[in-house]
Design an enzyme around this catalytic site. Structure first.
Site, PDB file in Angstrom:
ATOM      1  NE  ARG C 256      -1.979   1.901   3.445  1.00  0.00           N
ATOM      2  CZ  ARG C 256      -2.071   1.851   4.776  1.00  0.00           C
ATOM      3  NH1 ARG C 256      -2.896   1.013   5.363  1.00  0.00           N
ATOM      4  NH2 ARG C 256      -1.325   2.646   5.515  1.00  0.00           N
ATOM      5  CG  HIS C 260      -6.723   2.919   6.128  1.00  0.00           C
ATOM      6  ND1 HIS C 260      -7.022   1.673   5.605  1.00  0.00           N
ATOM      7  CD2 HIS C 260      -7.866   3.358   6.703  1.00  0.00           C
ATOM      8  CE1 HIS C 260      -8.287   1.381   5.873  1.00  0.00           C
ATOM      9  NE2 HIS C 260      -8.824   2.396   6.536  1.00  0.00           N
ATOM     10  CE1 TYR C 269      -0.952   4.251  10.132  1.00  0.00           C
ATOM     11  CE2 TYR C 269       0.251   2.591   8.884  1.00  0.00           C
ATOM     12  CZ  TYR C 269      -0.795   3.498   8.991  1.00  0.00           C
ATOM     13  OH  TYR C 269      -1.679   3.637   7.964  1.00  0.00           O
TER      14      TYR C 269
END
Lengths: 366, 326, 358
Positions: C256, C260, C269
């Site tokens: 990815r 998100h 993170y």
């Protein structure tokens, strides 16, 4: 660390080849200072520094392909603002709230009846204050309302008060709610009066004398401000019984008018009142009232003081009575007197002295 | 015409629907070979084959979720959740997807499925088999919730539910499954959804209820009649959308209402009815609306069940209370 | 002791990160024209994706989930499906949806907060975007069951992420698909991240593909950044499904490259070094390099494609911006086939209140 990503190059371009770095790790750069030259499908472009800061790291070497949105340079410094969510937008406010105590609302004591019963009462035109409840805990039931309706139906339709009677109902309600009434009564021995003496004129003269002796009964009281005005002029309200109801026309400045003129004015005033010809300004603003109900019947009374006045004199039916003169019984003509006063503004002593002064004047032969 | 029990009426309606429409399929745990643990799907496998009568793996989310996929492809699935206590997990699929599929796609896809489950207490089973999820399902937008109380109404309402183009949760009163019989004609005629059934007419008080409590409520109405109190009894049958008009009209005539449910009190459908009466029928009320409900506790095991479920005495007491007012 | 069961999970890759062929290409990939079609689709969807992010940043649409980095998965799946197959996907499959005939305007209308965006004019039977994780797997089982019951040569394609394979709904679905041998292909896009939870914390399973073994059917892994590998695996799986061979699970391994969603900041993170490394394996450049090396692509063609894609995307964005907001009545319309009388008053009250405040 702040990561600066390769920004949108425009025209749908997604990548560019790194041609030359103009900075290296450890450099301090200023805003807009050229960081790197990149070559797109169209041209060589310089990428400027978006903010001032120290370079920590370069991503990619010359000849590498850099992608729009990919990390390009790491700057020393604080984190980006945290949205605090991964969906939507959580609004941030700066207000600080403090618990405030909820205000206590007083309990309303009212009539207890179910909504359907209230609707029934409305339909039957029954005032619920007139209905005696028989339900538990003072609840008015439908039966109670029906009962009241039956009773009132037997009594016939109600007459709605209008005009003078309506005004009397309203002003007496107001007076009753407001005034702190007290009454003292006594008798005036008028046996010494000459033949043909005018009762009204004598009463008016005595009242004026009493006002001089005790001015606090010729006053207006303001219950809102808790204040009073002692009045110089005596504007006397005369209670007049008319076919339409009670009216109180006013004789102005009785304290300085000659008896003959006063007599004529009084007669005219009473006649005009009965004929409903008195202008409204003469029905207002009296400073004290006189009610000669004795001309019909009644000895003593406690008539109603109408605010803002503080006193009303009542004259009862004149009659012959047995009195004591020089320790022996005698038959004299007696005029019963009642004085009702507003105890918020007038003391018992003042009222007593007022009444005494009236009696003294009335008991003179002329 | 046959005299059959409520669960037999369910079975009859399923067989009728499957015979009339090849798109109707039945799925659930043990519905095929075993005919369902309550025998609601008895005989269907033999009649219609394993393609249309499906024994699923042990997975309630699967049962409800695949019904949604089947319905989108033009099938009319009737899924069975074996017990009400296992139905809660299907709230996810029913609330998040079944009730939304039509709206989410602005009518492009729809979800003509039925989810059946036995509900209610009174058969002394282990834990989780006595639930009343009425209000939880009724709170979901975009679905219908139907709860029959007799064999005739079970037959007619289930046919209506299967034919309805929108999702229907069909709650069946376990306690009444075999408690009595009724004449049911297998004529394929559906009863009206979204409508109350007035089972007794009366002028003194309106008793509103549904599901198994109809049984006690009718008995109460008969007992009250002997005492000179004429009670009207309404079976709401469709919990959502609720036919408030019938209830309001009845209370306009009687002035008194007692709502009876075996579900716990707080946020029960009885509360919704009471609120609506207060909002729209206040001036007709001679007494406050009474709710006769179970207490707000976990459904107890068998030993305490009779103290938990509302009984005739409580219903009668509530009626008397309304009569004490005007 | 004997062995009760063994399994193997094959991994396929045809083009390495530099775009070099490392295995004999499958038949369809031998002709560059076929690959160029895939490449054009990938570039278009990346252009759309960037525009969607830009629209969100300027407040023209709400939260958006980017497909940056998974263009090969999208194109590989989209190109393999037939018109009458059914797609059931997440919120991160806009690329496949575009290839299925959902217009970019419809997608933007959806992200802009209007349900009319899911009334697809093209693929009328595809499911709308599924926000709840893995629910679409259950629906896919139902769709596939109906297809099998009707004995149609169609298939359901269910797309989900790595995080979704932890959900009960997923396990219940693959279990049913396996037991009934349903015509469904589960495509797990393993992009290494479920919001902030990395793949290694999500499951102890060595591969996600092997979860299919537990359900009794075949699971394969493919390099998700290699469109040839993804497309090849999809063709095989769909052929199997259509011929009664049952379900397949394809785990497409990718990364990815974006956050998100547009409200997320992945730098909280994950280390930027990892992200920078992942960019080196990205799918669009890889395919372009292969095509260029094969003499089938050049700068002029690239420019022209970028220009065309940009034009299409801009037109779609403008069409979205020109779309008037939905009427307030939309909340009630299509709630049921016919709005029940019980709710007519609510509808009337809200529509008249909205009319007054308009």
């Amino acid at each position: 660390m702040k990561i600066f990503k390769l920004p949108d190059l425009g025209e749908g371009l997604q990548e560019a080849e790194i041609v030359k770095w103009h900075v290296k790790a450890g450099d301090d750069v200023a805003v807009d200072q050229p960081l790197v030259s990149v070559e797109t499908a169209k041209a060589i472009v310089d990428i400027p520094a978006p903010y001032a800061g120290r370079i920590v790291k370069l991503y990619g070497t010359e000849r590498d392909v850099a992608h729009v949105g990919a990390p390009l340079i790491a700057f020393e410094g604080g984190d980006d603002t945290d949205t605090g969510t991964v969906v939507g937008k959580v609004e941030v406010g700066q207000n600080v709230i403090a618990d405030a105590p909820a205000g206590a609302t007083p309990l309303a004591h009212g009539i207890k009846a179910m909504p359907a019963v209230r609707a029934l009462a409305r339909k039957l035109n029954i005032d619920l204050t007139m209905v005696t409840p028989t339900g538990a805990d003072g609840l008015i039931t439908a039966n109670d309302v029906q009962r009241a309706a039956r009773i009132l139906a037997e009594l016939g339709p109600q007459e709605l008060l209008r005009g003078v009677r309506k005004v009397m109902a309203q002003s007496m309600t107001l007076a009753h709610a407001e005034v702190a009434c007290a009454t003292i009564m006594d008798d005036a021995d008028i046996d010494a009066w000459p033949e043909g003496a005018s009762v009204m004129l004598r009463l008016i003269r005595a009242l004026v004398a009493a006002c001089r002796a005790e001015p606090s009964l010729n006053a207006w009281y303001d219950s809102q401000a808790v204040g009073r005005r002692l009045l110089k002029n005596v504007d006397l309200g005369i209670a007049v019984d008319t076919p339409d109801g009670l009216l109180v026309p006013v004789l102005r400045n009785v304290e300085r008018r000659a008896p003959e003129e006063l007599k004529a004015s009084l007669a005219k005033l009473i006649q005009d009142t009965r004929n409903r010809k008195v202008p409204s300004e003469d029905l207002r603003a009296n400073t004290i009232t006189l009610s000669n109900y004795g001309s019909i019947a009644g000895r003593y009374a406690s008539p109603i003081v109408l605010p803002p006045t503080v006193a009303i004199v009542g004259a009862g039916r004149i009659g012959k009575e047995v009195v004591v003169v020089d320790d022996k019984p005698a038959v004299h003509r007696i005029l019963p007197l009642s004085l009702t006063f507003d105890h918020r503004a007038v003391t018992g002593g003042e009222a007593g002295r007022f009444l005494a002064a009236m009696m003294t004047d009335l008991q003179r032969p002329d | 015409m046959a005299q059959i029990t409520l669960v037999e009426a369910v079975n009859l309606a399923l067989a009728r629907a499957m015979a009339d429409d090849p798109d109707v399929v039945v799925l659930g745990e043990d519905v095929g070979k075993d005919g369902g643990v309550f025998r609601a799907t008895l005989g269907l496998l033999d009649k219609f084959g394993s393609g249309r009568v499906i024994d699923t793996p042990l997975a309630e989310n699967l049962i409800a979720g695949m019904a949604i996929g089947m319905a989108a492809e033009g099938l009319r699935p009737v899924c069975e959740i074996q017990f009400s206590g296992f139905a809660y997990t299907t709230l996810d699929q029913m609330l998040n997807h079944a009730g939304r599929m039509r709206h989410r796609t602005q009518g492009r896809l729809s979800c003509p499925m039925v989810l059946r489950t036995p509900c209610g207490a009174g058969i002394h089973p282990p834990e989780h088999h006595s639930e009343s999820p009425d209000a939880m399902f009724a709170h979901i937008p975009g679905i219908r919730v139907v709860y029959p109380s007799s064999p005739k109404r079970a037959y007619g309402l289930l046919l209506a539910a299967i034919r309805d183009p929108d999702p229907v949760v069909f709650l069946e009163p376990t306690r009444l499954y075999r408690l009595f019989k009724e004449d049911v004609i297998d004529n394929g005629e559906a009863l009206a959804l979204d409508a109350c059934f007035t089972l007794r007419e009366g002028t003194d008080v309106t008793l509103v209820t549904w599901g198994a409590m109809i049984h006690e409520t009718l008995q109460v109405a008969d007992e009250l009649r002997e005492q000179g109190i004429a009670a009207e009894v309404i079976d709401i049958a469709t919990l959502k959308p609720l036919d408030f008009d019938t209830i309001l009209a009845s209370v306009a005539r009687t002035g008194r209402c007692v709502v009876v449910t075996e579900a716990p009190r707080h946020c029960s459908i009885a509360s919704e009815i009471a609120a609506t009466l207060a909002e729209q029928g206040l001036l007709t009320l001679l007494a406050p609306v009474q709710r006769v409900t179970a207490p707000d506790v976990v459904v107890p095991l068998a030993r305490l069940e009779q103290h938990y479920l509302p009984g005739k005495q409580q219903i009668i007491a509530a009626v008397k209370k309304t009569l004490e007012f005007a | 002791m004997t062995v009760a069961a063994r399994f193997e999970i094959p991994y396929s890759q045809f083009l390495d990160p530099h775009g070099k062929a490392v295995a004999p290409l499958p038949a369809f990939a031998q002709d560059p024209a076929a690959l160029i079609l895939l490449y054009r689709a990938m570039v278009l969807m990346r252009t759309y994706d960037a525009k969607a992010i830009a629209l969100q940043r300027t407040g023209q649409i709400g939260t958006y989930a980017s497909i940056l980095g998974k263009e090969a998965v999208e194109a590989g799946v989209g190109a393999a499906m037939q018109k009458d197959d059914v797609l059931l996907c997440t919120y991160r499959e806009n690329g496949v949806q575009i290839m299925r005939g959902v217009t970019m305007r419809e997608l933007l209308v959806y992200w802009g907060g209007d349900e009319r965006g899911s009334d697809y004019s093209g693929p009328r039977r595809d499911f709308p975007v599924c926000i709840t994780i893995a629910s679409q797997c259950l629906h896919a089982v139902g769709v596939a069951y109906a297809i099998k019951l009707h004995q149609e040569p169609r298939a359901a394609v269910c797309m989900l992420g790595d995080g979704a394979t932890s959900k009960g709904d997923f396990y219940e679905s693959i279990n049913a698909a396996g037991t009934w041998q349903l015509p469904v292909v589960f495509v797990v896009t393993n992009n290494q991240w479920a919001i902030s939870v990395p793949r290694k914390t999500q499951s102890a399973a060595q591969t996600l593909a092997q979860k299919a073994i537990a359900a009794g059917f075949e699971g394969v892994q493919a390099d998700g950044n290699d469109v040839v590998a993804v497309h090849h695996a999809m063709r095989e799986a769909l052929a199997k499904a259509r011929s009664g061979g049952g379900p397949t699970l394809i785990e497409a391994v990718t990364y990815r490259l974006a956050d998100h969603t547009t409200a997320d900041d992945a730098s909280r993170y994950r280390p930027p070094e990892e992200l920078a490394e992942a960019w080196k394996r990205e799918p669009v450049l890889r395919l372009r390099n292969y095509l260029s090396d094969a003499g089938a692509w050049n700068r002029a063609l690239e420019e022209e494609l970028l220009r065309q894609s940009d034009e299409q995307v801009q037109a779609a964005a403008q069409a979205y911006l020109d779309t008037p907001p939905p009427p307030v009545a939309q909340m009630f319309d299509h709630l049921y086939a016919t709005l029940p009388a019980a709710y007519a008053a609510q509808r009337a009250a809200l529509t008249s209140a909205a009319g007054k405040s308009a």
